[in-house]
Design a protein around this motif. Structure first.
Motif, PDB file in Angstrom:
ATOM      1  N   GLN A  46      -0.096  -9.692   5.112  1.00 17.08           N
ATOM      2  CA  GLN A  46      -0.421  -9.883   3.700  1.00 17.08           C
ATOM      3  C   GLN A  46      -1.677  -9.098   3.327  1.00 17.08           C
ATOM      4  N   ALA A  47      -2.695  -9.166   4.169  1.00 15.43           N
ATOM      5  CA  ALA A  47      -3.942  -8.454   3.881  1.00 15.43           C
ATOM      6  C   ALA A  47      -3.738  -6.947   3.862  1.00 15.43           C
ATOM      7  N   SER A  48      -2.808  -6.454   4.684  1.00 18.88           N
ATOM      8  CA  SER A  48      -2.564  -5.014   4.746  1.00 18.88           C
ATOM      9  C   SER A  48      -1.926  -4.483   3.476  1.00 18.88           C
ATOM     10  N   ARG A  49      -1.385  -5.366   2.648  1.00 20.47           N
ATOM     11  CA  ARG A  49      -0.739  -4.951   1.399  1.00 20.47           C
ATOM     12  C   ARG A  49      -1.707  -4.956   0.223  1.00 20.47           C
ATOM     13  N   LEU A  50      -2.987  -5.265   0.493  1.00 19.97           N
ATOM     14  CA  LEU A  50      -3.963  -5.393  -0.574  1.00 19.97           C
ATOM     15  C   LEU A  50      -5.157  -4.493  -0.306  1.00 19.97           C
ATOM     16  N   ASP A 123      11.178   5.886  -4.024  1.00 17.61           N
ATOM     17  CA  ASP A 123      10.169   6.811  -4.538  1.00 17.61           C
ATOM     18  C   ASP A 123       8.739   6.311  -4.349  1.00 17.61           C
ATOM     19  N   ILE A 124       8.581   5.061  -3.924  1.00 13.97           N
ATOM     20  CA  ILE A 124       7.247   4.532  -3.647  1.00 13.97           C
ATOM     21  C   ILE A 124       7.190   4.080  -2.195  1.00 13.97           C
ATOM     22  N   THR A 125       6.267   4.649  -1.447  1.00 17.62           N
ATOM     23  CA  THR A 125       6.125   4.315  -0.031  1.00 17.62           C
ATOM     24  C   THR A 125       4.673   3.979   0.269  1.00 17.62           C
ATOM     25  N   ASP A 126       4.461   3.371   1.413  1.00 14.97           N
ATOM     26  CA  ASP A 126       3.122   2.973   1.822  1.00 14.97           C
ATOM     27  C   ASP A 126       2.459   4.117   2.575  1.00 14.97           C
ATOM     28  N   THR A 127       1.326   4.563   2.080  1.00 14.79           N
ATOM     29  CA  THR A 127       0.595   5.654   2.730  1.00 14.79           C
ATOM     30  C   THR A 127      -0.764   5.185   3.243  1.00 14.79           C
ATOM     31  N   ARG A 128      -0.940   3.870   3.305  1.00  9.48           N
ATOM     32  CA  ARG A 128      -2.233   3.330   3.731  1.00  9.48           C
ATOM     33  C   ARG A 128      -2.442   3.520   5.226  1.00  9.48           C
ATOM     34  N   SER A 129      -3.698   3.530   5.627  1.00  7.95           N
ATOM     35  CA  SER A 129      -4.051   3.673   7.041  1.00  7.95           C
ATOM     36  C   SER A 129      -3.661   2.417   7.804  1.00  7.95           C
ATOM     37  N   LEU A 139      -3.740   2.181  -2.815  1.00  5.37           N
ATOM     38  CA  LEU A 139      -2.850   1.051  -3.093  1.00  5.37           C
ATOM     39  C   LEU A 139      -1.677   1.051  -2.127  1.00  5.37           C
ATOM     40  N   SER A 140      -1.256  -0.138  -1.747  1.00  9.28           N
ATOM     41  CA  SER A 140      -0.063  -0.280  -0.923  1.00  9.28           C
ATOM     42  C   SER A 140       1.169   0.024  -1.758  1.00  9.28           C
ATOM     43  N   ALA A 141       2.318   0.150  -1.097  1.00  6.30           N
ATOM     44  CA  ALA A 141       3.572   0.372  -1.827  1.00  6.30           C
ATOM     45  C   ALA A 141       3.840  -0.771  -2.794  1.00  6.30           C
ATOM     46  N   LEU A 142       3.551  -1.999  -2.377  1.00  3.73           N
ATOM     47  CA  LEU A 142       3.776  -3.155  -3.240  1.00  3.73           C
ATOM     48  C   LEU A 142       2.928  -3.066  -4.502  1.00  3.73           C
ATOM     49  N   SER A 143       1.636  -2.792  -4.344  1.00  5.59           N
ATOM     50  CA  SER A 143       0.759  -2.715  -5.508  1.00  5.59           C
ATOM     51  C   SER A 143       1.108  -1.517  -6.394  1.00  5.59           C
ATOM     52  N   LYS A 144       1.477  -0.401  -5.772  1.00  5.25           N
ATOM     53  CA  LYS A 144       1.872   0.772  -6.558  1.00  5.25           C
ATOM     54  C   LYS A 144       3.117   0.471  -7.379  1.00  5.25           C
ATOM     55  N   ALA A 145       4.068  -0.263  -6.809  1.00  2.00           N
ATOM     56  CA  ALA A 145       5.285  -0.612  -7.545  1.00  2.00           C
ATOM     57  C   ALA A 145       4.970  -1.551  -8.708  1.00  2.00           C
ATOM     58  N   ILE A 146       4.060  -2.484  -8.477  1.00  2.00           N
ATOM     59  CA  ILE A 146       3.664  -3.395  -9.547  1.00  2.00           C
ATOM     60  C   ILE A 146       2.991  -2.624 -10.678  1.00  2.00           C
ATOM     61  N   LEU A 147       2.086  -1.719 -10.332  1.00  9.38           N
ATOM     62  CA  LEU A 147       1.400  -0.924 -11.354  1.00  9.38           C
ATOM     63  C   LEU A 147       2.390  -0.051 -12.115  1.00  9.38           C
ATOM     64  N   ALA A 148       3.346   0.542 -11.401  1.00 15.49           N
ATOM     65  CA  ALA A 148       4.346   1.388 -12.047  1.00 15.49           C
ATOM     66  C   ALA A 148       5.232   0.605 -13.004  1.00 15.49           C
ATOM     67  N   SER A 149       5.442  -0.681 -12.722  1.00 18.47           N
ATOM     68  CA  SER A 149       6.333  -1.485 -13.568  1.00 18.47           C
ATOM     69  C   SER A 149       5.786  -1.636 -14.986  1.00 18.47           C
ATOM     70  N   LEU A 191      -6.838  -2.984  -9.729  1.00 17.18           N
ATOM     71  CA  LEU A 191      -7.197  -4.353  -9.372  1.00 17.18           C
ATOM     72  C   LEU A 191      -6.200  -5.342  -9.963  1.00 17.18           C
ATOM     73  N   VAL A 192      -5.723  -5.082 -11.164  1.00 16.66           N
ATOM     74  CA  VAL A 192      -4.693  -5.940 -11.762  1.00 16.66           C
ATOM     75  C   VAL A 192      -3.448  -5.958 -10.878  1.00 16.66           C
ATOM     76  N   ALA A 193      -3.011  -4.774 -10.427  1.00 15.64           N
ATOM     77  CA  ALA A 193      -1.824  -4.686  -9.574  1.00 15.64           C
ATOM     78  C   ALA A 193      -2.052  -5.403  -8.247  1.00 15.64           C
ATOM     79  N   ASP A 194      -3.210  -5.203  -7.650  1.00 16.12           N
ATOM     80  CA  ASP A 194      -3.517  -5.857  -6.385  1.00 16.12           C
ATOM     81  C   ASP A 194      -3.569  -7.373  -6.539  1.00 16.12           C
ATOM     82  N   THR A 195      -4.074  -7.828  -7.671  1.00 19.88           N
ATOM     83  CA  THR A 195      -4.170  -9.274  -7.910  1.00 19.88           C
ATOM     84  C   THR A 195      -2.776  -9.888  -8.022  1.00 19.88           C
ATOM     85  N   ILE A 196      -1.887  -9.226  -8.745  1.00 20.92           N
ATOM     86  CA  ILE A 196      -0.499  -9.707  -8.803  1.00 20.92           C
ATOM     87  C   ILE A 196       0.120  -9.661  -7.423  1.00 20.92           C
TER      88      ILE A 196
END
Length: 357
Positions: A46-50, A123-129, A139-149, A191-196
């Motif tokens: 969970q922490a790795s997605r934020l 089209d959205i993938t995780d590129t985090r370390s 941003l993680s793939a999850l947060s990027k997808a939320i922001l894109a929405s 931050l909004v995307a990460d919070t969601i």
């Protein structure tokens, strides 16, 4: 795989004994099926997605839930994340036709925290370390997808600027972000995307199948065990594997064309690959396929066997696979609907908004 398992498929079964179930468990694990993590292992994922600023504190998760349910952040002030990913309907919905020319079926958000690829076309993938000691503000793939929405025309159909203005207009959000992140916080779209995402990351649904993978040899019924044998033997596991039994990009319509391929006209990515949907909570997330072509699970199973594996399942085989898939229905923790913050006035720390917790 040992031949002791195949006798059940030909009407000669008197039931699996514990030694056979134990062997099947080991085979399932060796084939890549994984249980939903628990405890510190789950917390680490969970922490790795934020981002490093989002710690999944109680206040951050609660704020993320409010943002998830707040329709005022959309372009028309009527749609929220929950409009398409309805937590009461398996975190999905029926296929929307408005502003959705490809007729894409909203995928479930339950257990999405375990995915590193988002959207059917990947089209959205995780590129985090992957280095836990390295600070990574990407941003993680999850947060990027939320922001894109927020800016997608077939989702919340707003602009980043419009979404942030809506937040500014809802005065009480300032206090809620301060409470979650501190008084010096700078509220940004990321931050909004990460919070969601911190709220979405809590939507995990451990099931009886996870109990089985953790070693409970009595967790599944005989029919479910037979369905698991078929699931492995017929090759379903080649795409539906890992924690989510899906989530990777794979060719679609490998041996025969999908019956409803023309519905919406979605072609996948540049190589014709489509992201494999999770099979968790599959009985709760109809309709099936990227365009919702099938409403009945047994028909969807038959179609997948026909177009991906090139076989015609018997009605008994289809039923057994469906029985196994039902064991993936997890415990869905009830989500209390939040009272959304007011836009009429600012509040201070002594305000009754703390009752929203």
């Amino acid at each position: 795989m040992s031949s002791v398992f195949w006798h059940t498929l030909f009407g000669a079964s008197t039931g699996f004994d514990l030694s056979q179930i134990s062997e099947l468990l080991n085979i399932a694990k060796n084939k890549g099926l994984k249980a939903i993590p628990t405890g510190s292992e789950l917390s680490k994922i969970q922490a790795s997605r934020l981002s490093t600023d989002t710690k999944m504190s109680k206040d951050q998760i609660e704020l993320g839930k409010m943002l998830y349910f707040d329709p005022r952040l959309s372009g028309n002030k009527e749609l929220s994340c929950n409009s398409c990913h309805n937590l009461s309907l398996g975190a999905t919905s029926q296929v929307r036709k408005e502003n959705n020319p490809a007729l894409l079926n909203a995928p479930t958000l339950y257990n999405v925290v375990f995915n590193n690829i988002m959207h059917y076309n990947g089209d959205i993938t995780d590129t985090r370390s992957n280095n836990p000691g390295k600070k990574d503000t990407t941003l993680s793939a999850l947060s990027k997808a939320i922001l894109a929405s927020f800016t997608s025309k077939d989702e919340l159909n707003n602009t980043t600027k419009g979404m942030m203005k809506s937040l500014d207009d809802i005065k009480n959000y300032k206090y809620l972000f301060n409470r979650a992140y501190g008084s010096d916080v700078k509220v940004t779209p990321a931050l909004v995307a990460d919070t969601i995402a911190s709220f979405v990351a809590t939507l995990t649904t451990p099931s009886r199948f996870d109990d089985f993978l953790h070693g409970n040899l009595k967790a599944l019924s005989q029919d479910e065990l037979e369905g698991l044998v078929l699931f492995i033997k017929q090759g379903c596991i080649s795409c539906h594997t890992g924690v989510n039994l899906g989530g990777t990009m794979q060719p679609f319509g490998v041996l025969k064309p999908y019956k409803f391929a023309s519905l919406g006209g979605f072609k996948g990515d540049a190589h014709g690959n489509v992201k494999v949907p999770t099979l968790r909570n599959i009985t709760l997330s109809e309709p099936y396929f990227h365009n919702g072509g099938y409403k009945e699970l047994h028909k969807a199973i038959d179609e997948m066997a026909r177009i991906q594996i090139g076989i015609n399942l018997s009605s008994r085989e289809t039923k057994l696979i469906a029985d196994f898939l039902s064991s993936l229905d997890g415990y869905i923790k009830p989500v209390r609907l939040p009272l959304l913050p007011s836009s009429y006035h600012d509040i201070d720390e002594k305000s009754s908004i703390d009752d929203l917790r």
